[in-house]
Design a protein around this motif. Structure first.
Motif, PDB file in Angstrom:
ATOM      1  N   ARG A 211       1.092  -1.172  -0.009  1.00 41.75           N
ATOM      2  CA  ARG A 211      -0.052  -0.047  -0.109  1.00 41.75           C
ATOM      3  C   ARG A 211       0.809   1.260  -0.038  1.00 41.75           C
ATOM      4  N   ASP A 212       0.285   2.414  -0.664  1.00 44.94           N
ATOM      5  CA  ASP A 212       1.004   3.390  -0.481  1.00 44.94           C
ATOM      6  C   ASP A 212       0.150   4.516  -0.158  1.00 44.94           C
ATOM      7  N   VAL A 213       0.358   4.904   1.203  1.00 46.07           N
ATOM      8  CA  VAL A 213      -0.471   5.803   1.984  1.00 46.07           C
ATOM      9  C   VAL A 213       0.133   7.019   2.321  1.00 46.07           C
ATOM     10  N   VAL A 214      -0.956   8.122   2.237  1.00 48.00           N
ATOM     11  CA  VAL A 214      -0.421   9.550   2.735  1.00 48.00           C
ATOM     12  C   VAL A 214      -1.209   9.936   3.986  1.00 48.00           C
ATOM     13  N   TRP A 215      -0.228  10.514   4.936  1.00 45.47           N
ATOM     14  CA  TRP A 215      -0.798  10.964   6.201  1.00 45.47           C
ATOM     15  C   TRP A 215      -0.683  12.350   5.858  1.00 45.47           C
ATOM     16  N   VAL A 216      -1.571  13.283   5.858  1.00 45.25           N
ATOM     17  CA  VAL A 216      -1.421  14.795   5.807  1.00 45.25           C
ATOM     18  C   VAL A 216      -1.637  15.171   7.360  1.00 45.25           C
ATOM     19  N   LEU A 217      -0.567  15.573   7.854  1.00 46.69           N
ATOM     20  CA  LEU A 217      -0.609  15.785   9.258  1.00 46.69           C
ATOM     21  C   LEU A 217      -1.071  17.265   9.602  1.00 46.69           C
ATOM     22  N   SER A 218      -2.089  17.807  10.373  1.00 44.89           N
ATOM     23  CA  SER A 218      -2.319  19.149  10.683  1.00 44.89           C
ATOM     24  C   SER A 218      -2.725  19.494  12.056  1.00 44.89           C
ATOM     25  N   ASP A 219      -2.647  20.563  12.286  1.00 43.04           N
ATOM     26  CA  ASP A 219      -3.274  20.820  13.890  1.00 43.04           C
ATOM     27  C   ASP A 219      -4.066  21.913  13.904  1.00 43.04           C
ATOM     28  N   TRP A 220      -4.957  22.107  14.742  1.00 44.99           N
ATOM     29  CA  TRP A 220      -5.977  22.812  14.582  1.00 44.99           C
ATOM     30  C   TRP A 220      -6.073  23.713  16.004  1.00 44.99           C
ATOM     31  N   ARG A 221      -6.560  24.704  16.187  1.00 49.94           N
ATOM     32  CA  ARG A 221      -7.077  25.344  17.514  1.00 49.94           C
ATOM     33  C   ARG A 221      -8.418  25.605  17.616  1.00 49.94           C
ATOM     34  N   LEU A 222      -8.941  24.795  18.418  1.00 48.23           N
ATOM     35  CA  LEU A 222     -10.550  24.721  18.100  1.00 48.23           C
ATOM     36  C   LEU A 222     -11.210  25.040  19.689  1.00 48.23           C
TER      37      LEU A 222
ATOM     38  N   ARG B 195       3.924  -4.486   3.693  1.00 52.90           N
ATOM     39  CA  ARG B 195       5.089  -3.434   3.619  1.00 52.90           C
ATOM     40  C   ARG B 195       4.330  -2.143   3.004  1.00 52.90           C
ATOM     41  N   ILE B 196       4.206  -1.101   3.682  1.00 50.22           N
ATOM     42  CA  ILE B 196       3.531   0.201   3.528  1.00 50.22           C
ATOM     43  C   ILE B 196       4.553   1.307   3.251  1.00 50.22           C
ATOM     44  N   ARG B 197       4.402   1.879   2.038  1.00 52.95           N
ATOM     45  CA  ARG B 197       4.793   3.224   1.876  1.00 52.95           C
ATOM     46  C   ARG B 197       4.055   4.264   2.540  1.00 52.95           C
ATOM     47  N   LEU B 198       4.640   4.874   3.357  1.00 54.38           N
ATOM     48  CA  LEU B 198       4.032   6.044   4.305  1.00 54.38           C
ATOM     49  C   LEU B 198       4.574   7.222   4.026  1.00 54.38           C
ATOM     50  N   ARG B 199       3.748   8.097   3.266  1.00 51.92           N
ATOM     51  CA  ARG B 199       4.134   9.534   2.931  1.00 51.92           C
ATOM     52  C   ARG B 199       3.449  10.558   3.879  1.00 51.92           C
ATOM     53  N   LEU B 200       4.272  11.049   4.821  1.00 50.06           N
ATOM     54  CA  LEU B 200       3.812  12.113   5.788  1.00 50.06           C
ATOM     55  C   LEU B 200       4.233  13.437   5.334  1.00 50.06           C
TER      56      LEU B 200
END
Ligand code: C2O
Ligand code: CU
Length: 445
Positions: free
Chosen positions: A152-163, A206-211
């Motif tokens: 698998r080729d998986v993207v993790w878009v990391l973001s943070d919020w002020r809620l 085996r996972i390709r993780l794109r951060l």
């Protein structure tokens, strides 16, 4: 030649080597709602591309030509910057420098070839402290012609919020407190636009993780308990695969990891973020299904093919020292801004310029020549420094990247060939720093 003639000329001379044409895709900016926090909490009003945060995951093959029409239905002007892509200057999405802002109700066609494979992203380059904090960003993946086989080729878009308590975005964007300190660090971290409790895997995968770190200001230090992910690329560019016990990723930066799932069926393992030691937290759990392992031994992780980047000649390179200054707890920090420059807190070689009000060029570089920049952090804060339109080596190791994270009072040397003509931004990717002085213009001609 005036500036406009210069710009249109430089677009002409850069006119395409013909990339394989792809159909025109659309990115529509608008206001929407999204369940960021999830169960039992209200939705959050967000700004998004095509109705979701993150925006659509755009995938192309290396060498293809991207064609995207942007339609702006937001109540503000915007632009789209294609972070990390070596593209013609006119497509770089910098308002007042490479294009006019896309007005409310306006459109703009972005069209350029994709010379490098890797993990990139897109985001506005106007009013960034607000526009990015409201949810405008997405992944731009350029696949290798011969990508290494993965399950698998998986993207993790990391973001943070002020809620706030009702899961509404706190609208104090770019306030002096954030701007003069570490930037807008939120209280809620999401992966692909939602709090992710668990990431399901199968033993043997085996996972390709794109951060991608799409946060305004938060730096991540990720540890995968029970696993030893191999770092295979930084900011899209390959490096010799190496185990990464703690992956540090500043705003704007990306990392590709190869995650071999060697855990037992039914087991669970935390991914924790320990960058701010006092405020460590669990990002998510890697959760194994109960199926037995799909493989029990793994091939060594291969090195990705290098991108076609010109190699700087260190012996002939011209050197420049660039000092980043300002902020609280350093010299000249004042909550109201610097003396005589209200609302500005940061400097590049002593100059503070409001977001995109650049009249002066910091450095003039000769097209085709090699340069070494000594980047000096003369502040008590972290700054991920990013250069547009080019990829550089971080010395002495020499890995290729488009940004480098400077620790407080630290320095770094970067080397590159100024092979892309035009006016390019050099700035801190903490968006509140970028907007309050820590951005400069470099001209390649
Ligand atoms: Cu991702 Cu000038 O920025
Ligand atoms: Cu900064």
């Amino acid at each position: 030649m005036n500036r406009r003639q210069f710009l249109s000329l430089s677009t002409l001379t850069l006119a395409p080597r013909v990339g394989a044409a792809t159909p025109i895709r659309k990115l529509s900016l608008g206001i929407g709602r999204q369940a960021l926090v999830g169960a039992g909490h209200p939705d959050t009003a967000v700004w998004s591309y095509n109705g979701t945060v993150p925006g659509p995951e755009l995938r192309f093959k290396q060498g293809e030509r991207l064609r995207i029409e942007v339609e702006n239905a937001l109540p503000v002007e915007t632009t789209v910057h294609w972070h990390g892509i070596r593209l013609p200057n006119a497509m770089d999405g910098v308002p007042g420098v490479t294009q006019k802002p896309i007005s409310r109700g306006g459109r703009f066609l972005y069209e350029f070839d994709l010379p490098d494979a890797g993990t990139f992203w897109y985001h506005p380059h106007l009013g960034s402290p607000e526009q990015v904090a409201r949810g405008l960003y997405g992944a731009l993946i350029v696949e290798e012609r011969n990508a290494p086989p993965v399950d698998r080729d998986v993207v993790w878009v990391l973001s943070d919020w002020r809620l706030d308590r009702e899961a509404r975005i706190v609208e104090n964007f770019g306030n002096p407190m954030d701007a003069s300190h570490a930037g807008r660090i939120g209280n809620t971290v999401t992966v692909n636009g939602a709090i992710l409790e668990s990431f399901s895997v199968r033993a043997g995968e085996r996972i390709r993780l794109r951060l991608i770190n799409a946060s305004n200001a938060r730096i991540y230090g990720l540890e995968f308990e029970g696993h030893e992910p191999q770092l295979i690329a930084l900011d899209g560019h390959p490096l010799e695969p190496r185990a990464s016990a703690r992956l540090v990723l500043g705003p704007g930066m990306r990392a590709d990891l190869m995650l071999d799932c060697k855990g037992n069926p039914g087991s669970a393992h935390r991914v924790i973020d320990t960058f701010y030691r006092q405020r460590a937290y669990e990002l998510l759990k890697v959760e194994y299904g109960t199926q037995r392992a799909s493989r029990t031994s793994f091939e060594p992780v291969p090195r990705l093919a290098a991108n076609p980047i010109s190699v700087p000649d260190l012996a002939k390179a011209e050197r420049h020292r660039i000092v980043f200054g300002g902020g609280m707890m350093g010299r000249g920090g004042m909550m109201g801004g610097m003396p005589g420059r209200p609302g500005l807190f940061w400097t590049v070689n002593g100059n503070a310029v409001p977001e995109h009000a650049h009249q002066e060029v910091l450095l003039k570089l000769k097209h085709g020549a090699s340069y070494v920049f000594e980047l000096v952090n003369d502040t008590a804060w972290h700054h991920p420094i990013h250069l547009h339109g080019h990829v550089f080596r971080v010395l002495p190791g020499g890995h290729w990247t488009d940004s480098v994270l400077l620790d407080p009072d630290a320095r770094a040397e970067i080397a590159f060939v100024a092979d892309n003509p035009g006016d390019w931004m050099l700035h801190c990717h903490v968006l509140e720093h970028q907007a309050t002085g820590m951005m400069a213009l470099v001209r390649v001609a």
